[in-house]
Design a protein around this motif. Sequence first.
Motif, PDB file in Angstrom:
ATOM      1  N   TYR A  71      -6.428  37.599  96.494  1.00 37.96           N
ATOM      2  CA  TYR A  71      -6.274  38.518  95.355  1.00 37.96           C
ATOM      3  C   TYR A  71      -4.804  38.529  94.875  1.00 37.96           C
ATOM      4  N   ARG A  75      -3.056  37.056  91.164  1.00 36.78           N
ATOM      5  CA  ARG A  75      -2.131  37.774  90.269  1.00 36.78           C
ATOM      6  C   ARG A  75      -0.865  36.943  90.035  1.00 36.78           C
ATOM      7  N   ILE A  90      -1.702  43.804  85.036  1.00 34.48           N
ATOM      8  CA  ILE A  90      -2.697  44.798  85.461  1.00 34.48           C
ATOM      9  C   ILE A  90      -4.071  44.166  85.300  1.00 34.48           C
ATOM     10  N   PHE A  91      -4.861  44.198  86.364  1.00 36.13           N
ATOM     11  CA  PHE A  91      -6.240  43.721  86.247  1.00 36.13           C
ATOM     12  C   PHE A  91      -7.100  44.809  85.607  1.00 36.13           C
ATOM     13  N   VAL A  92      -7.843  44.416  84.591  1.00 36.35           N
ATOM     14  CA  VAL A  92      -8.751  45.323  83.877  1.00 36.35           C
ATOM     15  C   VAL A  92     -10.080  44.587  83.689  1.00 36.35           C
ATOM     16  N   ARG A  93     -11.010  45.226  82.982  1.00 38.97           N
ATOM     17  CA  ARG A  93     -12.316  44.566  82.763  1.00 38.97           C
ATOM     18  C   ARG A  93     -12.239  43.475  81.713  1.00 38.97           C
ATOM     19  N   MET A 257      -4.542  53.910  93.899  1.00 42.13           N
ATOM     20  CA  MET A 257      -3.517  53.975  92.836  1.00 42.13           C
ATOM     21  C   MET A 257      -2.534  55.110  93.087  1.00 42.13           C
ATOM     22  N   PRO A 272       1.630  47.621  89.182  1.00 45.52           N
ATOM     23  CA  PRO A 272       0.380  47.744  88.427  1.00 45.52           C
ATOM     24  C   PRO A 272      -0.679  48.621  89.104  1.00 45.52           C
ATOM     25  N   GLN A 273      -0.484  48.951  90.425  1.00 40.89           N
ATOM     26  CA  GLN A 273      -1.537  49.692  91.155  1.00 40.89           C
ATOM     27  C   GLN A 273      -1.878  51.009  90.463  1.00 40.89           C
ATOM     28  N   GLU A 276      -4.880  50.688  88.393  1.00 44.02           N
ATOM     29  CA  GLU A 276      -6.039  49.954  88.942  1.00 44.02           C
ATOM     30  C   GLU A 276      -6.796  50.836  89.933  1.00 44.02           C
ATOM     31  N   PRO A 280     -11.243  46.991  93.002  1.00 51.30           N
ATOM     32  CA  PRO A 280     -11.134  46.092  91.838  1.00 51.30           C
ATOM     33  C   PRO A 280     -12.197  45.002  91.852  1.00 51.30           C
TER      34      PRO A 280
END
Length: 408
Positions: A71, A75, A90-93, A257, A272-273, A276, A280
């Motif tokens: 993971y 990133r 930042i991981f998003v949908r 987060m 970025p946490q 998130e 995730p």
Amino acid sequence: MTTTFDLESVRGDFPILEKSFRGKSLAYLDNAATSQKPNAVIDAIANHYRNSNANVHRGVYALAEGTESAYVHARKVIADHLAVSTEEIIFVRGTTEALNLVAQSYARTHLNEGDIVVLTTMEHHANILPWQLVKTQTGIEIEISPILEDGSLDRDALCALLDQPKVKLLSLCHVSNSLGTVNPVVEIVAEAKERGVVTVVDGAQSISHGPIDLREIDCDFFAFSGHKVFAPMGIGVLYGKRDLLADMPPYQGGGDMIDEVTFEKTTFAPPPQRFEAGTPNVEGAIGLGAAIEYIGNLDLAAAAAHEQALLEQATDGLEALPGLTIHGSAPGKAAVVSFTIDGIHPHDIATFLDAEGIAIRTGHHCCQPLMEHLGISATARASFAFYNSKEEVARLVEALKKTIACFQ
Ligand code: PLP
């Protein structure tokens, strides 16, 4: 590393391209809607579930450590590809969630009643509705930068809009999903910055068409979806400049987060946490990392040149057809051809093409304001990726000829 563009070898990386539908081999020309996935991505996800699945964050056993490092690696691959730091990824949908995050976390807390957000006529609904929600919540205004007849942005009009002191944020697409227009974001971001305007670039359609250097673009935020760049659905990225992210409140609350939680008060983890919350999409992130590594091993300039050759062939072929109008002819446009044909509904065009094994998209492409501007309700849209071939473009042109003949 591949140093030249070998189409046959690239096509061999995408198993779905071998499929047939309606008795015809698939010609997948709907890449602006979603891209197909190479074995590298499919295998990375299968390998994750076969060999290393555990939850991320705080697992102390070996299996969890393996997932965590995959993971973290994903990133890093993405950050390196965009020339930014991992704390800014930042991981998003997907693009939609990324833009909503900026709207709710940045705009809602930093903009005041009467401040202006500038969008453009060619935006996808994902880059309109989040700002309309903030408008309802805070009383900001939204103003629209117009486009010229060929589908390029009216840069003078944009500058005039940006000159207004109340303009605080500009959000625009890098590449239009309907017209193929490539906005010169390096210049536009510089013009916005000169005026102290925060910039958001919707990279949903640019991420798959060539290298993206965010240090060069220098925008404050950049959003994209994994599924448009040969990665899974349900994963995407919001890039934000470190200083801006540090000054933004969380978008959602939950696990993973926080710094410290009591029933009275919670302190949050740094970006970025902070953005998130919850478990995730680990497989998605790993798949996205694999996709970015895959394209990183291609000669992207050669791939882009191949796409441009397909665009030229399609444009020439379609322009010669009676009653066919192409919408969007901005210089340097991306490999997207939106068109209408007199007397034939776009859905009928797509149905006829489907019978030939050719997949294109029709409709408003989530750009209803653009369609209204063009005075139409829908277009048919063929959109190309580097794995498409000249033969597929030739089949598109031939099938359209047949379609037109059927309606005469
Ligand atoms: N912006 C543009 C320009 C798009 O083309 C799309 C999808 O087609 C989006 C935003 C929304 O992307 P997603 O649905 O993956 O969040």
